[in-house]
Design an enzyme around this catalytic site. Structure first.
Site, PDB file in Angstrom:
ATOM      1  N   ARG A   1      -3.983 -10.110   4.651  1.00 13.28           N
ATOM      2  CA  ARG A   1      -4.338 -10.067   3.226  1.00 13.28           C
ATOM      3  C   ARG A   1      -3.104  -9.581   2.463  1.00 13.28           C
ATOM      4  O   ARG A   1      -2.681  -8.436   2.639  1.00 13.28           O
ATOM      5  CB  ARG A   1      -5.530  -9.128   3.027  1.00 13.28           C
ATOM      6  CG  ARG A   1      -6.084  -9.078   1.613  1.00 13.28           C
ATOM      7  CD  ARG A   1      -7.324  -8.185   1.562  1.00 13.28           C
ATOM      8  NE  ARG A   1      -7.917  -8.159   0.229  1.00 13.28           N
ATOM      9  CZ  ARG A   1      -7.557  -7.320  -0.746  1.00 13.28           C
ATOM     10  NH1 ARG A   1      -6.594  -6.426  -0.507  1.00 13.28           N
ATOM     11  NH2 ARG A   1      -8.136  -7.366  -1.925  1.00 13.28           N
TER      12      ARG A   1
ATOM     13  N   LYS B   1       0.816  -1.213   0.000  1.00 13.26           N
ATOM     14  CA  LYS B   1       0.000   0.000   0.000  1.00 13.26           C
ATOM     15  C   LYS B   1       0.852   1.266   0.000  1.00 13.26           C
ATOM     16  O   LYS B   1       2.014   1.275   0.420  1.00 13.26           O
ATOM     17  CB  LYS B   1      -0.980  -0.016   1.175  1.00 13.26           C
ATOM     18  CG  LYS B   1      -2.111  -1.021   0.948  1.00 13.26           C
ATOM     19  CD  LYS B   1      -3.237  -0.895   1.931  1.00 13.26           C
ATOM     20  CE  LYS B   1      -4.409  -1.792   1.526  1.00 13.26           C
ATOM     21  NZ  LYS B   1      -5.521  -1.748   2.488  1.00 13.26           N
TER      22      LYS B   1
END
Length: 270
Positions: free
Chosen positions: A244, A207
């Site tokens: 995840r 991210k």
């Protein structure tokens, strides 16, 4: 709670990391096979990007992207398949086809019909914290209180509609409606989510918070792998048990090693 690795499968043209790479069903199925071979305990498939500034698509278009991969995936995948969607109509179609879980990046609070769908099928649901903008908080305490109120409301909505408590998973929503500093503050206070008495899922893989915090905006996937692993290990210490990730093998090895220490000594770590 046992360690669980959720492998990410994006069948989107515009996801922030691998958008467009697995749009074709054959490519997507090969990627799913690779994730399972690397040790994924479940696959999370999404057909609408949720990156910052994403282009919203209709439920019909999302399903048109999802269906050609989901149906054959369910027929061949040896691990549970989760569907990453905020739309009740898409979730219902996926669950009717045999999907095992829903990952809602708006924690049942964007589409009011979502909780009815989840309650009808009694499947696990990931309740993710989100907001339309980063907001302004006068302290880390205020930020965490807001996050806990949101997730508490999501849990309450689910329980009131009859969703089993055992189906609920909470996610602090790293990268969703938060500034870089807010993301870091949440990661540093992750253990507070234990008060919700649900398993905690952490999604930090590749991210932008990593690139921005480290000042490497143009970093490659390889360059953000080690920071991703580092954040996941810290998340494990903070109480997360589900992760995840894009890179299953590397994260799973690191987390299994960290878990051996956490199980024995976390109570005495500073």
């Amino acid at each position: 709670m046992e360690l669980s690795i959720m492998g990410i499968l994006n069948v989107t043209p515009d996801s922030f990391s691998d958008g467009g790479r697995f749009v074709e069903p054959k490519a997507a199925l090969r990627q799913a096979d690779r994730l399972v071979a690397e040790g994924a305990d479940m696959i999370d498939i999404g057909a609408e990007s949720t990156r910052p500034g994403f282009d919203e698509v209709s439920a019909q278009e999302e399903w048109a992207r999802l269906e050609p991969v989901l149906i054959p995936l369910l027929a061949r995948c040896p691990v549970p398949v989760s569907v990453d969607t905020r739309k009740a109509w898409v979730a219902e179609k996926a669950l009717a086809a045999g999907a095992h879980m829903v990952n809602d990046v708006w924690g049942l609070q964007k589409d009011p019909a979502m909780v009815e769908v989840v309650a009808s099928y009694q499947v696990p649901i990931v309740l993710t914290h989100n907001r339309d903008d980063a907001g302004v908080y006068d302290s880390v305490r205020a930020l965490m209180d807001d996050l806990l109120r949101f997730l508490g409301k999501s849990v309450e909505l689910a329980l009131k509609k009859g969703v089993s408590e055992s189906c609920l998973i909470v996610d602090p929503g790293i990268g969703f409606g938060k500034s870089v500093q807010q993301n870091l503050d949440v990661l540093g206070n992750l253990s507070e989510l234990k008060s919700l008495q649900c398993p905690i899922l952490l999604g930090v893989s590749r991210k932008s918070v990593i690139k921005e915090a480290l000042g490497i905006p143009g970093a490659s996937e390889e360059e953000v792998l080690a920071p991703t692993v580092a954040l996941n290990v810290l998340g494990l210490v903070g109480g997360a048990s589900m992760f995840r990730v894009h890179d299953v093998a590397e994260n799973k090895r690191a987390l299994r090693m960290a878990q051996e220490v956490v199980r024995r000594y976390v109570s005495v770590l500073p």
